[in-house]
Write a protein that holds these residues in place. Structure first.
Motif, PDB file in Angstrom:
ATOM      1  N   SER A 146       0.811  -1.229   0.000  1.00 58.60           N
ATOM      2  CA  SER A 146       0.000   0.000   0.000  1.00 58.60           C
ATOM      3  C   SER A 146       0.840   1.273   0.000  1.00 58.60           C
ATOM      4  O   SER A 146       0.318   2.359   0.257  1.00 58.60           O
ATOM      5  N   SER A 147       2.155   1.154  -0.254  1.00 63.36           N
ATOM      6  CA  SER A 147       2.968   2.368  -0.397  1.00 63.36           C
ATOM      7  C   SER A 147       2.538   3.090  -1.672  1.00 63.36           C
ATOM      8  O   SER A 147       2.074   2.468  -2.630  1.00 63.36           O
ATOM      9  N   SER A 148       2.672   4.398  -1.683  1.00 61.88           N
ATOM     10  CA  SER A 148       2.156   5.167  -2.808  1.00 61.88           C
ATOM     11  C   SER A 148       3.022   6.382  -3.098  1.00 61.88           C
ATOM     12  O   SER A 148       3.827   6.818  -2.271  1.00 61.88           O
ATOM     13  N   ARG A 149       2.819   6.926  -4.300  1.00 62.26           N
ATOM     14  CA  ARG A 149       3.520   8.128  -4.725  1.00 62.26           C
ATOM     15  C   ARG A 149       2.712   8.821  -5.811  1.00 62.26           C
ATOM     16  O   ARG A 149       1.872   8.192  -6.479  1.00 62.26           O
ATOM     17  N   SER A 159       7.046   8.565   2.828  1.00 63.08           N
ATOM     18  CA  SER A 159       7.259   9.470   3.959  1.00 63.08           C
ATOM     19  C   SER A 159       8.056  10.724   3.591  1.00 63.08           C
ATOM     20  O   SER A 159       8.662  11.352   4.461  1.00 63.08           O
ATOM     21  N   SER A 160       8.051  11.107   2.313  1.00 64.64           N
ATOM     22  CA  SER A 160       8.779  12.316   1.912  1.00 64.64           C
ATOM     23  C   SER A 160       8.051  13.005   0.762  1.00 64.64           C
ATOM     24  O   SER A 160       7.264  12.386   0.052  1.00 64.64           O
ATOM     25  N   PHE A 161       8.337  14.289   0.605  1.00 68.84           N
ATOM     26  CA  PHE A 161       7.766  15.042  -0.508  1.00 68.84           C
ATOM     27  C   PHE A 161       8.822  16.009  -1.028  1.00 68.84           C
ATOM     28  O   PHE A 161       9.821  16.304  -0.354  1.00 68.84           O
ATOM     29  N   ASP A 162       8.613  16.517  -2.241  1.00 66.69           N
ATOM     30  CA  ASP A 162       9.557  17.441  -2.864  1.00 66.69           C
ATOM     31  C   ASP A 162       8.757  18.517  -3.593  1.00 66.69           C
ATOM     32  O   ASP A 162       8.029  18.218  -4.548  1.00 66.69           O
ATOM     33  N   ASP A 163       8.884  19.760  -3.131  1.00 61.93           N
ATOM     34  CA  ASP A 163       8.169  20.863  -3.777  1.00 61.93           C
ATOM     35  C   ASP A 163       9.106  21.773  -4.563  1.00 61.93           C
ATOM     36  O   ASP A 163       8.734  22.886  -4.940  1.00 61.93           O
ATOM     37  N   GLY A 205      -3.911  12.956  -5.107  1.00 62.48           N
ATOM     38  CA  GLY A 205      -2.696  12.642  -4.373  1.00 62.48           C
ATOM     39  C   GLY A 205      -2.498  13.682  -3.298  1.00 62.48           C
ATOM     40  O   GLY A 205      -2.686  14.879  -3.554  1.00 62.48           O
ATOM     41  N   HIS A 206      -2.153  13.240  -2.088  1.00 61.05           N
ATOM     42  CA  HIS A 206      -1.937  14.231  -1.030  1.00 61.05           C
ATOM     43  C   HIS A 206      -0.783  13.835  -0.112  1.00 61.05           C
ATOM     44  O   HIS A 206      -0.375  12.675  -0.040  1.00 61.05           O
ATOM     45  N   THR A 207      -0.280  14.856   0.565  1.00 64.25           N
ATOM     46  CA  THR A 207       0.756  14.691   1.580  1.00 64.25           C
ATOM     47  C   THR A 207       0.209  15.200   2.898  1.00 64.25           C
ATOM     48  O   THR A 207      -0.243  16.344   2.993  1.00 64.25           O
ATOM     49  N   LEU A 208       0.231  14.328   3.889  1.00 60.92           N
ATOM     50  CA  LEU A 208      -0.224  14.681   5.226  1.00 60.92           C
ATOM     51  C   LEU A 208       0.975  14.730   6.161  1.00 60.92           C
ATOM     52  O   LEU A 208       1.875  13.899   6.065  1.00 60.92           O
ATOM     53  N   HIS A 234       3.143  11.551   5.422  1.00 57.51           N
ATOM     54  CA  HIS A 234       2.451  10.403   4.843  1.00 57.51           C
ATOM     55  C   HIS A 234       1.898  10.782   3.469  1.00 57.51           C
ATOM     56  O   HIS A 234       1.333  11.864   3.304  1.00 57.51           O
ATOM     57  N   THR A 235       2.045   9.880   2.500  1.00 60.65           N
ATOM     58  CA  THR A 235       1.518  10.082   1.154  1.00 60.65           C
ATOM     59  C   THR A 235       0.305   9.188   0.947  1.00 60.65           C
ATOM     60  O   THR A 235       0.309   8.022   1.336  1.00 60.65           O
ATOM     61  N   GLY A 236      -0.727   9.750   0.331  1.00 62.27           N
ATOM     62  CA  GLY A 236      -1.920   8.963   0.016  1.00 62.27           C
ATOM     63  C   GLY A 236      -2.411   9.283  -1.381  1.00 62.27           C
ATOM     64  O   GLY A 236      -2.312  10.429  -1.842  1.00 62.27           O
TER      65      GLY A 236
END
Length: 259
Positions: free
Chosen positions: A70-73, A97-101, A184-187, A194-196
């Motif tokens: 269930s990992s996602s990107r 568990s990471s994001f890049d803006d 797609g979202h980042t919490l 967390h990515t969903g």
């Protein structure tokens, strides 16, 4: 003789025209059928990842979930095409568990076919190593235009429960095209980032009702479920959606179209 000369010239022009490489036309909704990563002397191929990619006239978005864990990107940005392929300008991406803006540009070597297309990105850093990423896609979709078509950024989100309003803190994007949607979202909370994601089909009932059916998602509770959504279009580039849950709680999201 004159006719023969003219016919020869016409044939030569026709042959030259057919050999000229054209810029690919990417608009559509595509399901990824395979992904191959070549890093050094190692090759890893997957045919089980669930990924949808949408290209509108100017923007693209993809969302992926791994059924095994269930990992996602997801990623979102603009794109351009020319005779050398596709250039994607990603403005936001998130994975697990990471994001890049920070903006990133990727050059895709694209080969189209009647059923979809293949893309190759060379020199991409994956797992700390320069790699070649190859993905195969199959076109899907209804080719039906709707007012929702496009890529949107969530500007505000909250739940309304009676007199109480609970605002959500997250970064979320959503895309609609050819009868498919994705989000797609980042919490971020006390336990980390967390990515969903979720994606599936949608259809409109007039301009104020929409039905979404989630085909795949990070969240098992919504995968395979359908939701009726109230839609309020506030101008050409803004909309509000409201889902009324069985317990009466209203889930409200407000979006602005990328342009």
């Amino acid at each position: 003789m004159k006719c023969l000369k003219i016919c020869f010239i016409a044939l030569a022009v026709s042959c030259n025209s057919s050999s000229v490489k054209k810029a690919p036309v990417m608009q559509g909704a595509y399901f990824m059928t395979s992904q191959t990563v070549n890093s050094g002397d190692q090759t890893n191929k997957s045919t089980t990842l669930k990924q949808l990619k949408i290209y509108t006239a100017k923007f693209m978005m993809y969302a992926q979930v791994n059924p095994e864990d269930s990992s996602s990107r997801f990623g979102v940005g603009s794109y351009t095409t020319d005779t050398s392929g596709v250039t994607e300008n990603v403005i936001y991406s998130s994975g697990d568990s990471s994001f890049d803006d920070s903006p990133a540009t990727y050059k895709l070597d694209v080969t189209t076919n009647p059923d979809g297309y293949n893309q190759v990105i060379s020199g991409m850093v994956i797992g700390g190593e320069k790699s070649t990423l190859t993905e195969e896609y199959q076109r899907s979709g209804t080719r039906v235009e709707t007012p929702m078509d496009g890529v949107w950024k969530e500007m505000e989100a909250y739940n309304v429960n009676g007199n109480d309003t609970l605002r959500k803190k997250r970064t979320q994007y959503k895309a609609f095209f050819d009868g498919y949607f994705m989000f797609g979202h980042t919490l971020q909370d006390s336990s980390g980032t967390h990515t969903g994601i979720g994606f599936g089909t949608f259809s409109m009932d007039g301009n104020h009702k929409m039905k979404e059916t989630d085909l795949n998602s990070t969240y098992s509770i919504i995968a395979g479920q359908s939701f009726m959504i109230d839609v309020e279009l506030t101008g050409a580039d803004h909309f509000k959606q409201t889902i009324v849950e069985p317990n009466g709680v209203k889930d409200v999201e407000i979006y602005e179209r990328l342009k």
